[in-house]
Design a protein around this motif. Sequence first.
Motif, PDB file in Angstrom:
ATOM      1  N   LEU A 126      -0.541 -13.167  45.127  1.00  0.00           N
ATOM      2  CA  LEU A 126       0.381 -13.882  44.143  1.00  0.00           C
ATOM      3  C   LEU A 126       1.781 -13.471  44.212  1.00  0.00           C
ATOM      4  N   ASP A 127       2.284 -12.399  44.563  1.00  0.00           N
ATOM      5  CA  ASP A 127       3.556 -11.610  44.692  1.00  0.00           C
ATOM      6  C   ASP A 127       4.163 -12.663  45.967  1.00  0.00           C
TER       7      ASP A 127
ATOM      8  N   LEU B  91       1.422 -20.219  35.458  1.00  0.00           N
ATOM      9  CA  LEU B  91       0.432 -19.936  36.511  1.00  0.00           C
ATOM     10  C   LEU B  91       0.040 -18.466  36.256  1.00  0.00           C
TER      11      LEU B  91
ATOM     12  N   ARG C 179      -1.537 -14.546  36.266  1.00  0.00           N
ATOM     13  CA  ARG C 179      -1.308 -13.642  37.260  1.00  0.00           C
ATOM     14  C   ARG C 179      -2.849 -12.925  37.456  1.00  0.00           C
ATOM     15  N   SER C 180      -3.435 -13.299  38.435  1.00  0.00           N
ATOM     16  CA  SER C 180      -4.776 -13.003  38.967  1.00  0.00           C
ATOM     17  C   SER C 180      -4.828 -13.039  40.298  1.00  0.00           C
ATOM     18  N   ASP C 181      -5.929 -12.452  41.094  1.00  0.00           N
ATOM     19  CA  ASP C 181      -6.164 -12.841  42.483  1.00  0.00           C
ATOM     20  C   ASP C 181      -6.184 -14.321  42.661  1.00  0.00           C
ATOM     21  N   GLU C 182      -6.791 -15.119  42.096  1.00  0.00           N
ATOM     22  CA  GLU C 182      -6.981 -16.587  42.362  1.00  0.00           C
ATOM     23  C   GLU C 182      -6.099 -17.185  41.235  1.00  0.00           C
ATOM     24  N   PRO C 183      -4.844 -17.432  41.240  1.00  0.00           N
ATOM     25  CA  PRO C 183      -4.053 -17.854  40.259  1.00  0.00           C
ATOM     26  C   PRO C 183      -4.580 -19.391  39.984  1.00  0.00           C
TER      27      PRO C 183
ATOM     28  N   VAL D 254       4.802 -16.845  35.221  1.00  0.00           N
ATOM     29  CA  VAL D 254       3.771 -16.475  35.247  1.00  0.00           C
ATOM     30  C   VAL D 254       3.313 -16.041  34.094  1.00  0.00           C
TER      31      VAL D 254
ATOM     32  N   ASP E  95      -3.762 -13.427  32.409  1.00  0.00           N
ATOM     33  CA  ASP E  95      -4.807 -14.257  32.712  1.00  0.00           C
ATOM     34  C   ASP E  95      -5.680 -14.173  31.338  1.00  0.00           C
TER      35      ASP E  95
END
Length: 202
Positions: free
Chosen positions: A2-3, A32, A34-38, A112, A115
């Motif tokens: 994400l970053d 959006l 903030r997660s591994d799969e945005p 961002v 989640d």
Amino acid sequence: MLDELLLRVRSHTPRILETDKRLPEAAVLLPLTRSDEPELVLTLRASGLSTHGGEVAFPGGRRDPEDRDLIHTALREAEEEVGLPPGLVEMIGPLSPLVSRFGIKVTPYVGVVPDFVEYRANDDEIAAVFAVPLRFFCDDPREVTHRIDYEGRSWYVPCYHYDNYKIWGLTAVMIVELVNLVFDAGIDLEQPPKPSVKIIRL
């Protein structure tokens, strides 16, 4: 991951929109997660609204005279429409402004959000709040393309269906810019899609 995506947004220089400076202004927030799969958080506008009723959109609205800038507009509207506290939003940066079919200059801002937010839809304006994985749009899973003729040019805008939601129009244009920016998706709005995709002229 994400970053890295956010770094691309921060480094992005939006297109300049040469329009009449007297146009009314609006701003929308592209939340959006903030997660591994945005995921992108979107809304379904209430069917009884006079503009864009029953359509999928990002939280946002017209700039009030009291708003100090368009970021303030986007955050204020998101709080009013879906109960998103401004303090939970990490503003990343703007995408390119667009002009709606109602003659309003709309500037999108990527932000961002955690989640775990529990959204509270304003029933007068919003019928539903839902999220779509950002990667869903990368392979351009359009079912239909809308051809929009504007200022002597034709634009081929995808129309996506996710669950029971139809995502199209300015919202789809904003999403295309975002996924092209962060994933190099290569979706070209100026060229007709492959022949197997139906084109509808709006």
